[in-house]
Design an enzyme around this catalytic site. Structure first.
Site, PDB file in Angstrom:
ATOM      1  N   MET A  31     -15.680  15.922  46.513  1.00  0.00           N
ATOM      2  CA  MET A  31     -16.281  16.190  47.818  1.00  0.00           C
ATOM      3  C   MET A  31     -15.483  15.461  48.907  1.00  0.00           C
ATOM      4  SD  MET A  31     -20.306  16.773  47.359  1.00  0.00           S
ATOM      5  CE  MET A  31     -20.824  15.083  47.378  1.00  0.00           C
ATOM      6  N   GLY A  32     -14.236  15.102  48.590  1.00  0.00           N
ATOM      7  CA  GLY A  32     -13.373  14.491  49.591  1.00  0.00           C
ATOM      8  C   GLY A  32     -13.702  13.037  49.844  1.00  0.00           C
ATOM      9  N   LEU A  34     -11.585  10.605  49.701  1.00  0.00           N
ATOM     10  CA  LEU A  34     -11.068  10.190  48.392  1.00  0.00           C
ATOM     11  C   LEU A  34     -10.701   8.709  48.353  1.00  0.00           C
ATOM     12  CD1 LEU A  34      -8.806  13.306  47.769  1.00  0.00           C
ATOM     13  CD2 LEU A  34     -11.178  12.955  47.088  1.00  0.00           C
ATOM     14  N   HIS A  35     -10.865   8.133  47.166  1.00  0.00           N
ATOM     15  CA  HIS A  35     -10.506   6.723  46.935  1.00  0.00           C
ATOM     16  C   HIS A  35      -9.680   6.644  45.654  1.00  0.00           C
ATOM     17  CE1 HIS A  35     -13.751   7.019  44.048  1.00  0.00           C
ATOM     18  NE2 HIS A  35     -14.602   7.338  45.012  1.00  0.00           N
ATOM     19  N   HIS A  38     -10.555   8.775  42.607  1.00  0.00           N
ATOM     20  CA  HIS A  38     -10.127  10.184  42.614  1.00  0.00           C
ATOM     21  C   HIS A  38      -8.648  10.305  42.239  1.00  0.00           C
ATOM     22  CE1 HIS A  38     -13.607  10.404  45.534  1.00  0.00           C
ATOM     23  NE2 HIS A  38     -13.912  11.376  44.704  1.00  0.00           N
ATOM     24  N   ASP A 151     -20.616   9.179  37.504  1.00  0.00           N
ATOM     25  CA  ASP A 151     -21.700  10.176  37.547  1.00  0.00           C
ATOM     26  C   ASP A 151     -21.966  10.623  36.106  1.00  0.00           C
ATOM     27  OD1 ASP A 151     -21.996  10.900  40.641  1.00  0.00           O
ATOM     28  OD2 ASP A 151     -19.906  10.543  40.184  1.00  0.00           O
ATOM     29  N   GLN A 154     -24.245  13.622  35.646  1.00  0.00           N
ATOM     30  CA  GLN A 154     -23.564  14.836  36.102  1.00  0.00           C
ATOM     31  C   GLN A 154     -22.617  15.353  35.021  1.00  0.00           C
ATOM     32  OE1 GLN A 154     -21.819  15.613  40.171  1.00  0.00           O
ATOM     33  NE2 GLN A 154     -19.950  14.919  39.190  1.00  0.00           N
ATOM     34  N   VAL A 177     -13.809   3.649  37.900  1.00  0.00           N
ATOM     35  CA  VAL A 177     -12.812   2.790  38.563  1.00  0.00           C
ATOM     36  C   VAL A 177     -13.581   1.848  39.490  1.00  0.00           C
ATOM     37  CG1 VAL A 177     -10.767   2.740  40.040  1.00  0.00           C
ATOM     38  CG2 VAL A 177     -11.090   4.621  38.415  1.00  0.00           C
ATOM     39  N   MET A 185     -16.231   2.334  42.466  1.00  0.00           N
ATOM     40  CA  MET A 185     -15.750   3.026  43.663  1.00  0.00           C
ATOM     41  C   MET A 185     -16.575   4.276  43.915  1.00  0.00           C
ATOM     42  SD  MET A 185     -11.676   2.666  43.766  1.00  0.00           S
ATOM     43  CE  MET A 185     -10.930   1.043  43.646  1.00  0.00           C
TER      44      MET A 185
HETATM   45  O1  PAF Z   1     -18.965  14.473  41.827  1.00  0.00           O
HETATM   46  C1  PAF Z   1     -18.791  15.109  42.891  1.00  0.00           C
HETATM   47  O2  PAF Z   1     -18.026  14.708  43.778  1.00  0.00           O
HETATM   48  C2  PAF Z   1     -19.530  16.413  43.095  1.00  0.00           C
HETATM   49  O3  PAF Z   1     -20.807  16.360  42.557  1.00  0.00           O
HETATM   50  C3  PAF Z   1     -18.755  17.635  42.566  1.00  0.00           C
HETATM   51  C4  PAF Z   1     -18.568  17.571  41.060  1.00  0.00           C
HETATM   52  C5  PAF Z   1     -17.403  17.718  43.243  1.00  0.00           C
HETATM   53  C6  PAF Z   1     -19.537  18.920  42.872  1.00  0.00           C
HETATM   54  O4  PAF Z   1     -19.716  19.087  44.245  1.00  0.00           O
END
Ligand code: PAF
Length: 285
Positions: A31-32, A34-35, A38, A151, A154, A177, A185
């Protein structure tokens, strides 16, 4: 040179070009904002594929009413620079109308796994995640996708969706991380005031307490939860949503001493910021 893909057709053409040459394509959904975490996902993706596409899309359907969708940090220029230096070959940067054209009426729901932990206080969250992730898989036609283990729920939900719907995408997890002081992070860490940032260190400290207790032979899930909770609740301003020890394989509740890998997962609010973290505890470790 990192290609910027804005339409479904562009993203499809990117992977078609690689597939026709027999190359594997990896997706790093983000979702941008970024750190370093990512950047690690992109590097790991590179180890699993010949071409890497990262998506940057703040997905409205995974935010509940009153959550932080509008104020979620956005930094497209910074993200593009970071992805280029991390070695992503392309960035998929759709707008909301591309992902959810008018009339969009389909949701993907994984039952069971989504009703516990974060799903209790964010009841619509995971359906938003699985819907957008399945769309991203179909749009990018990726062979492999990389997700962070912070996550944890998730990742479990996405693995379940992929298994249940026979989605031909390999799912790879990347270890959490952390900042130098242990804080996991997260793009949301920028919301924390200096005092909240200091208090947020209690999350990883509590999980470290659980790790030590586990190493010393503690297997009672309630005792592990109490240890973590005590450490977190001692931090100024911490508002605990949950601290739970569950079976790491299927997130099932644990009634007795743990004989299989356990995840100790937590969500804690500091002011308006909700942070999550976890530790996986494995027997014989
Ligand atoms: O983990 C995330 O950043 C979001 O939940 C994802 C997997 C990009 C879905 O929008």
């Amino acid at each position: 040179m990192t290609d910027v893909l804005r339409s479904v057709a562009d993203a499809r053409a990117f992977s078609a070009g690689h597939h026709v040459a027999g190359r594997r394509v990896a997706l790093v959904p983000t979702m941008g904002s970024l750190h370093e975490g990512h950047v690690g996902l992109v590097r790991l993706a590179r180890q699993h594929a010949d071409a890497v596409v990262a998506s940057v899309f703040v997905n409205p359907t995974q935010f509940g009413p009153g959550e932080d969708f509008t104020r979620y940090p956005r930094d497209t220029e910074g993200d593009l620079a970071k992805l280029a230096s991390a070695g992503a070959d392309a960035v998929f940067l759709p707008d909301v109308a591309t992902m959810y054209p008018p009339g969009h009426a389909t949701k993907v729901t994984v039952f069971g796994l989504t009703e516990v932990l974060c799903g209790r206080s964010r009841p619509t969250h995971f359906a938003g995640v699985t819907t957008v992730v399945l769309k991203l898989f179909h749009i990018t036609r990726c062979d492999v996708a990389v997700f962070g283990e912070k996550d944890f729920q998730q990742l479990a939900v996405i693995r379940k969706m992929v298994a249940d719907l026979d989605v031909p995408v390999e799912i790879v997890g990347h270890p959490i991380v952390r900042e130098a002081d242990g804080l996991a992070m997260s793009s949301r860490n920028v919301y924390l005031s200096a005092a909240e940032r200091a208090a947020a260190r209690s999350l990883s400290a509590g999980l470290a307490d659980a790790r030590r207790a586990w190493a010393a032979g503690e297997r009672d899930p309630r005792a592990l939860e109490r240890l973590v909770r005590a450490r977190v609740e001692a931090a100024p301003g911490a508002d605990v949503d949950y601290v739970e020890a569950r079976d790491a394989a299927d997130l099932a509740a644990l009634d007795g001493p743990a004989a299989r890998p356990v995840v100790v997962a937590l969500a804690v609010r500091f002011g308006k910021t909700r942070l999550i973290d976890n530790a996986v505890l494995v027997p014989n470790q």
